[in-house]
Design a protein around this motif. Sequence first.
Motif, PDB file in Angstrom:
ATOM      1  N   GLN A  39      10.962  -9.210  -6.664  1.00  0.00           N
ATOM      2  CA  GLN A  39      11.029  -8.171  -7.902  1.00  0.00           C
ATOM      3  C   GLN A  39       9.465  -7.395  -7.689  1.00  0.00           C
ATOM      4  O   GLN A  39       8.526  -8.134  -8.148  1.00  0.00           O
ATOM      5  CB  GLN A  39      11.116  -8.683  -9.193  1.00  0.00           C
ATOM      6  N   PRO A  40       9.394  -6.143  -7.497  1.00  0.00           N
ATOM      7  CA  PRO A  40      10.424  -5.420  -6.615  1.00  0.00           C
ATOM      8  C   PRO A  40      10.407  -5.996  -5.422  1.00  0.00           C
ATOM      9  O   PRO A  40       9.361  -6.612  -4.840  1.00  0.00           O
ATOM     10  CB  PRO A  40       9.520  -4.074  -6.690  1.00  0.00           C
ATOM     11  N   PRO A  41      11.563  -5.632  -4.614  1.00  0.00           N
ATOM     12  CA  PRO A  41      12.003  -6.248  -3.484  1.00  0.00           C
ATOM     13  C   PRO A  41      11.052  -5.537  -2.342  1.00  0.00           C
ATOM     14  O   PRO A  41      10.728  -4.386  -2.453  1.00  0.00           O
ATOM     15  CB  PRO A  41      13.304  -5.835  -2.980  1.00  0.00           C
ATOM     16  N   ALA A  42      10.170  -6.598  -1.461  1.00  0.00           N
ATOM     17  CA  ALA A  42       9.410  -6.061  -0.520  1.00  0.00           C
ATOM     18  C   ALA A  42       9.087  -7.303   0.421  1.00  0.00           C
ATOM     19  O   ALA A  42       9.347  -8.514   0.143  1.00  0.00           O
ATOM     20  CB  ALA A  42       8.127  -5.729  -1.139  1.00  0.00           C
ATOM     21  N   VAL A  43       8.795  -6.705   1.913  1.00  0.00           N
ATOM     22  CA  VAL A  43       8.277  -7.955   2.653  1.00  0.00           C
ATOM     23  C   VAL A  43       6.776  -7.220   3.075  1.00  0.00           C
ATOM     24  O   VAL A  43       6.471  -6.146   3.346  1.00  0.00           O
ATOM     25  CB  VAL A  43       9.210  -7.764   3.862  1.00  0.00           C
ATOM     26  N   VAL A  44       5.816  -8.141   2.986  1.00  0.00           N
ATOM     27  CA  VAL A  44       4.563  -8.016   3.216  1.00  0.00           C
ATOM     28  C   VAL A  44       3.846  -9.065   4.266  1.00  0.00           C
ATOM     29  O   VAL A  44       4.543 -10.182   4.152  1.00  0.00           O
ATOM     30  CB  VAL A  44       3.562  -8.283   1.806  1.00  0.00           C
ATOM     31  N   ILE A  45       3.236  -8.585   5.083  1.00  0.00           N
ATOM     32  CA  ILE A  45       2.625  -9.297   6.009  1.00  0.00           C
ATOM     33  C   ILE A  45       1.111  -9.427   5.734  1.00  0.00           C
ATOM     34  O   ILE A  45       0.471  -8.660   5.224  1.00  0.00           O
ATOM     35  CB  ILE A  45       2.709  -8.661   7.512  1.00  0.00           C
ATOM     36  N   GLU A  46       0.618 -10.617   6.058  1.00  0.00           N
ATOM     37  CA  GLU A  46      -0.978 -10.968   5.839  1.00  0.00           C
ATOM     38  C   GLU A  46      -1.461 -10.989   7.598  1.00  0.00           C
ATOM     39  O   GLU A  46      -0.685 -11.788   8.208  1.00  0.00           O
ATOM     40  CB  GLU A  46      -1.023 -12.033   5.025  1.00  0.00           C
ATOM     41  N   ASP A  47      -2.501 -10.610   7.855  1.00  0.00           N
ATOM     42  CA  ASP A  47      -3.150 -10.737   9.219  1.00  0.00           C
ATOM     43  C   ASP A  47      -4.621 -10.946   9.009  1.00  0.00           C
ATOM     44  O   ASP A  47      -5.062  -9.738   8.692  1.00  0.00           O
ATOM     45  CB  ASP A  47      -2.584  -9.535  10.027  1.00  0.00           C
ATOM     46  N   GLY A  48      -4.983 -11.944   9.163  1.00  0.00           N
ATOM     47  CA  GLY A  48      -6.651 -12.067   8.985  1.00  0.00           C
ATOM     48  C   GLY A  48      -7.239 -11.518   7.636  1.00  0.00           C
ATOM     49  O   GLY A  48      -8.195 -11.033   7.374  1.00  0.00           O
ATOM     50  N   GLY A  49      -6.499 -11.990   6.684  1.00  0.00           N
ATOM     51  CA  GLY A  49      -6.936 -11.557   5.225  1.00  0.00           C
ATOM     52  C   GLY A  49      -6.320 -10.220   4.788  1.00  0.00           C
ATOM     53  O   GLY A  49      -6.632  -9.949   3.477  1.00  0.00           O
ATOM     54  N   LEU A  50      -6.006  -9.323   5.766  1.00  0.00           N
ATOM     55  CA  LEU A  50      -5.605  -8.063   5.095  1.00  0.00           C
ATOM     56  C   LEU A  50      -4.007  -8.084   4.918  1.00  0.00           C
ATOM     57  O   LEU A  50      -3.115  -8.787   5.645  1.00  0.00           O
ATOM     58  CB  LEU A  50      -5.723  -7.076   6.381  1.00  0.00           C
ATOM     59  N   SER A  51      -3.423  -7.448   3.973  1.00  0.00           N
ATOM     60  CA  SER A  51      -1.974  -7.393   3.549  1.00  0.00           C
ATOM     61  C   SER A  51      -1.629  -6.317   3.751  1.00  0.00           C
ATOM     62  O   SER A  51      -2.202  -5.110   3.530  1.00  0.00           O
ATOM     63  CB  SER A  51      -1.873  -7.634   2.171  1.00  0.00           C
ATOM     64  N   HIS A  52      -0.125  -5.913   4.185  1.00  0.00           N
ATOM     65  CA  HIS A  52       0.309  -4.641   4.454  1.00  0.00           C
ATOM     66  C   HIS A  52       1.888  -4.824   4.160  1.00  0.00           C
ATOM     67  O   HIS A  52       2.500  -5.627   4.655  1.00  0.00           O
ATOM     68  CB  HIS A  52       0.236  -4.245   6.037  1.00  0.00           C
ATOM     69  N   GLU A  53       2.291  -3.912   3.408  1.00  0.00           N
ATOM     70  CA  GLU A  53       3.845  -3.868   2.876  1.00  0.00           C
ATOM     71  C   GLU A  53       4.368  -3.197   3.884  1.00  0.00           C
ATOM     72  O   GLU A  53       4.299  -1.968   4.501  1.00  0.00           O
ATOM     73  CB  GLU A  53       4.023  -3.313   1.535  1.00  0.00           C
ATOM     74  N   LEU A  54       5.592  -3.707   4.519  1.00  0.00           N
ATOM     75  CA  LEU A  54       6.370  -3.218   5.518  1.00  0.00           C
ATOM     76  C   LEU A  54       7.499  -2.228   4.840  1.00  0.00           C
ATOM     77  O   LEU A  54       7.974  -2.528   3.966  1.00  0.00           O
ATOM     78  CB  LEU A  54       7.297  -4.227   6.487  1.00  0.00           C
ATOM     79  N   SER A  55       7.351  -0.954   5.456  1.00  0.00           N
ATOM     80  CA  SER A  55       8.321   0.240   4.859  1.00  0.00           C
ATOM     81  C   SER A  55       9.996  -0.132   5.210  1.00  0.00           C
ATOM     82  O   SER A  55      10.117  -0.845   6.119  1.00  0.00           O
ATOM     83  CB  SER A  55       8.165   1.496   5.554  1.00  0.00           C
ATOM     84  N   PRO A  56      10.365   0.076   4.219  1.00  0.00           N
ATOM     85  CA  PRO A  56      11.950  -0.188   4.150  1.00  0.00           C
ATOM     86  C   PRO A  56      12.542   0.506   5.462  1.00  0.00           C
ATOM     87  O   PRO A  56      13.661   0.057   6.353  1.00  0.00           O
ATOM     88  CB  PRO A  56      12.744   0.394   3.034  1.00  0.00           C
ATOM     89  N   LEU A  57      12.009   1.894   5.952  1.00  0.00           N
ATOM     90  CA  LEU A  57      12.426   2.494   6.785  1.00  0.00           C
ATOM     91  C   LEU A  57      12.243   1.797   8.204  1.00  0.00           C
ATOM     92  O   LEU A  57      13.049   1.659   9.123  1.00  0.00           O
ATOM     93  CB  LEU A  57      11.695   3.956   7.153  1.00  0.00           C
ATOM     94  N   TRP A  58      10.914   1.036   8.323  1.00  0.00           N
ATOM     95  CA  TRP A  58      10.447   0.234   9.570  1.00  0.00           C
ATOM     96  C   TRP A  58      11.426  -0.733   9.582  1.00  0.00           C
ATOM     97  O   TRP A  58      11.753  -1.191  10.804  1.00  0.00           O
ATOM     98  CB  TRP A  58       9.063  -0.212   9.142  1.00  0.00           C
ATOM     99  N   LEU A  59      11.821  -1.524   8.356  1.00  0.00           N
ATOM    100  CA  LEU A  59      12.462  -2.472   8.638  1.00  0.00           C
ATOM    101  C   LEU A  59      13.958  -2.136   9.037  1.00  0.00           C
ATOM    102  O   LEU A  59      14.713  -2.939   9.906  1.00  0.00           O
ATOM    103  CB  LEU A  59      12.668  -3.326   7.282  1.00  0.00           C
ATOM    104  N   ARG A  60      14.554  -1.078   8.254  1.00  0.00           N
ATOM    105  CA  ARG A  60      15.816  -1.030   8.714  1.00  0.00           C
ATOM    106  C   ARG A  60      16.083  -0.515  10.344  1.00  0.00           C
ATOM    107  O   ARG A  60      17.154  -0.714  10.795  1.00  0.00           O
ATOM    108  CB  ARG A  60      16.440   0.224   7.755  1.00  0.00           C
ATOM    109  N   GLU A  61      15.103   0.171  10.669  1.00  0.00           N
ATOM    110  CA  GLU A  61      15.348   0.767  12.071  1.00  0.00           C
ATOM    111  C   GLU A  61      15.149  -0.632  12.919  1.00  0.00           C
ATOM    112  O   GLU A  61      15.940  -0.634  14.083  1.00  0.00           O
ATOM    113  CB  GLU A  61      14.013   1.637  12.376  1.00  0.00           C
TER     114      GLU A  61
END
Length: 380
Positions: free
Chosen positions: A15-37
């Motif tokens: 809540q809210p629904p999200a998929v986040v990646i952490e890479d070397g201390g940096l965070s980035h939320e993956l777009s629903p469009l990126w995931l759906r594709e």
Amino acid sequence: MQPISRRYTFLIHEQPPAVVIEDGGLSHELSPLWLRERTQAPDQLEAMTQQRLFDSHAIDADLTLVRAVRVGEQQVDLTFSDGHRETYDLSTLANELGETDLFPAAEPWDASLAPQQMRFDWNRVLNDPAYFQASLDAYMRRGYIVLYGVPTDPERILQVGSHFGYVKETNFGRYFEVYSRPSGNDLAYRSVALGPHTDNPYRDPVPGIQLLHCLVNETTGGLSTLADSLKVLEQLRQEMPDGYELLKQIPVRFRFVDAGTRLVTQRTMIQTDDDGYPTGVHYSPRLDALPLLSDAQTRLFHRARQRLGELLADPAYEVRFALGAGELMLFDNSRVLHGRTSYDSNEGHRHLQGCYLDADGPRERFASLLKTHASIEEVA
């Protein structure tokens, strides 16, 4: 195929629904469009070809995630606003994120490079997949390798070329002969010295890889020279940042003309990837022409290309060796510039054969070997 990258940490927010990646201390939320594709559902992705069975360009641009729930350590259950629900494998998403990690990164080199580590036995390359993979690894890191023990019978170069990729036919044919002859349509067919250069910068696309196979060498001259443009460009950028940028941004004309051929194109002297990082050069003082710029910019452009030429010919950046009968050098035509010292054709015969390959061949072969290895491990 085995997971390519282990460095990504996935955080699943409900809540809210999200998929986040952490890479070397940096965070980035993956777009629903990126995931759906990147659906992995069998009714959306054909298993063998990994090609989509739907038009991803037609996905609603306002697509959202309406549900995200982690399932164990390696999966997440996602529901999208278009009604699609799927359990994604996180390691597959990691592979998508780190796909280029599959290939060894380029390692710039200078004259201190030990030539012995770039030499490979052709018979083992042909018959030992692990050894073949090692030769491909060396090529992708350094931009060249030398094969020894290559038979000197006619057209053997085509077998070698086909093992590493796909032979590219040009106006010179599927392969070409390099020996001294006064009527040749290129200075390579003389006994004069050739400075560092790239081949065919006037062609679109430029041949990605060149092979030169020595059949006979009875001369004391005619030494082969190689220089890594990536190392040289590091120095040029430090010395002349403004000139470096001109060579990177301003296209020049390259032209080749003989009795039956006229080829002309425009391209920059410094070749870059999509992120602007240099991957090589297009360099041949016999074939280029200054672009039309202001007088001040023309002088700066000329000084930059002049300094580039000086660095490429500097012994500090050059490896030099005699290519003997049965030896073949394979090199990235844009990254590694090649040349030759002069030789006396009266000493004896010097005969090489050459051909070109498309640039993506070694990467394809390398990926195929990794995939085969992973399949064998899965079976085991």
